[in-house]
Motif scaffolding. Sequence first.
Motif, PDB file in Angstrom:
ATOM      1  N   HIS A   1       0.830  -1.209   0.000  1.00  0.00           N
ATOM      2  CA  HIS A   1       0.000   0.000   0.000  1.00  0.00           C
ATOM      3  C   HIS A   1       0.863   1.257   0.000  1.00  0.00           C
ATOM      4  O   HIS A   1       0.515   2.254  -0.650  1.00  0.00           O
ATOM      5  CB  HIS A   1      -0.954  -0.025   1.192  1.00  0.00           C
TER       6      HIS A   1
ATOM      7  N   SER B   1       0.629   3.858  -3.037  1.00  0.00           N
ATOM      8  CA  SER B   1       0.274   5.249  -2.732  1.00  0.00           C
ATOM      9  C   SER B   1       1.329   6.213  -3.262  1.00  0.00           C
ATOM     10  O   SER B   1       1.005   7.309  -3.737  1.00  0.00           O
ATOM     11  CB  SER B   1       0.119   5.420  -1.218  1.00  0.00           C
TER      12      SER B   1
ATOM     13  N   THR C   1      -6.701  -3.363  -3.387  1.00  0.00           N
ATOM     14  CA  THR C   1      -6.556  -3.936  -2.044  1.00  0.00           C
ATOM     15  C   THR C   1      -5.381  -4.892  -1.932  1.00  0.00           C
ATOM     16  O   THR C   1      -4.750  -4.987  -0.883  1.00  0.00           O
ATOM     17  CB  THR C   1      -7.837  -4.698  -1.654  1.00  0.00           C
ATOM     18  N   ASP C   2      -5.090  -5.627  -2.999  1.00  0.00           N
ATOM     19  CA  ASP C   2      -4.023  -6.624  -2.940  1.00  0.00           C
ATOM     20  C   ASP C   2      -3.608  -6.993  -4.355  1.00  0.00           C
ATOM     21  O   ASP C   2      -4.363  -6.779  -5.316  1.00  0.00           O
ATOM     22  CB  ASP C   2      -4.482  -7.881  -2.181  1.00  0.00           C
TER      23      ASP C   2
ATOM     24  N   ARG D   1     -10.524   0.913  -5.710  1.00  0.00           N
ATOM     25  CA  ARG D   1      -9.393   0.983  -4.795  1.00  0.00           C
ATOM     26  C   ARG D   1      -8.683  -0.369  -4.800  1.00  0.00           C
ATOM     27  O   ARG D   1      -9.308  -1.403  -4.578  1.00  0.00           O
ATOM     28  CB  ARG D   1      -9.855   1.313  -3.367  1.00  0.00           C
TER      29      ARG D   1
ATOM     30  N   THR E   1      -5.779   3.128  -3.033  1.00  0.00           N
ATOM     31  CA  THR E   1      -5.785   1.862  -2.312  1.00  0.00           C
ATOM     32  C   THR E   1      -6.878   1.863  -1.256  1.00  0.00           C
ATOM     33  O   THR E   1      -7.391   2.907  -0.852  1.00  0.00           O
ATOM     34  CB  THR E   1      -4.433   1.598  -1.630  1.00  0.00           C
TER      35      THR E   1
END
Length: 346
Positions: free
Chosen positions: A113, A117, A212-213, A210, A123
């Motif tokens: 993350h 970012s 996430t992984d 967004r 994210t």
Amino acid sequence: MPQPVLLLGAGRRCAYDEFVLARVAAAHPVLLVDAAPPAWAQPCLAGRLAADPGKGGATASAVVRFAARHRVRGVLTFSGEYAVAAARIAGQLGLPGPSLAAAEACTDPPALHALLSAHTVPTGGPDDPGAPRVSAETVVLDGEIRIAAITRTALGPAPARQPLRHTVHAHDGLLHNRFLRLAVDRTVHALGLDRGVLHIGLTLTDRGPRVTDVAPHLPGDLIPLLVRRATGVDLARAAAALATGEVPDTTPTRQRAAAIQFAYPAATGRLDHLDLSPDAAHEPGADRMLLTQHTGNHVTAGPHATAADRLALWVAVGETPDACDDALRRMGRHLSVGIAPLADVA
């Protein structure tokens, strides 16, 4: 004869891993590195090394020596547990694959993350309240980024939030969503990835998608099967091709939908009865239906269940997601379950 690929870990559950292994083995001889190779994998293997690929430097050195002797053409894993080891071994052998830094970032959520970012990738957490969960099944070749399919996931109740269903539709509108596309492109560039098949998880919030992984390997839960049934794109063969320096064919040849449903226990206790009527296979749209649990085992109810508690899975194919939903409902009626609650077991 094609040169072999080295596979780190076969997986432990035939219901989920056999399809992918068989597809890779159809294109390349597979040399497996696994401390305890499961019996179901044996027919797909050209050779094996009995070693745990997750056991650090000494094992990695042995694997590198094994790969050099067998003139391995590529390195693969289907497991996040071995993603870092696969990247390290591929790098030491000078073979294609994600960099060690990229693999390490993907297996460390805070680091991932922070990296995303820094590259202006939006994210979010995987449990954003009420936000639909999707994943972009992405193929990357020399800087060209292609979203082969979108997987939509229905999650179960908190706290476990286990997947109840995955659905893939060849005409999913998110394939043309520029904000999702931008998030995927920036994710790939942030990780410095130029070849491979990626599973990029996202939530769809009111502020846009967004991330996430990111899994720098093939997705699990039979998602490659759904993608092949819905679009004709063979992610397993594509992953093998990219790992060996070849150019995969990712041209869609089908325009359908496919979905998988998982059954979880309704109560916590001992599984006394689990049966599947053979009539399930005759339901319109049925692709497969499998039991994934054994009677006598202790199972945990849905809100706290893990993937290991799943009782069964079934896959349906149809012209639309709604058609798949209908087929899954009909197929689910053929499953019967009996669980002795904890008080009765005691």
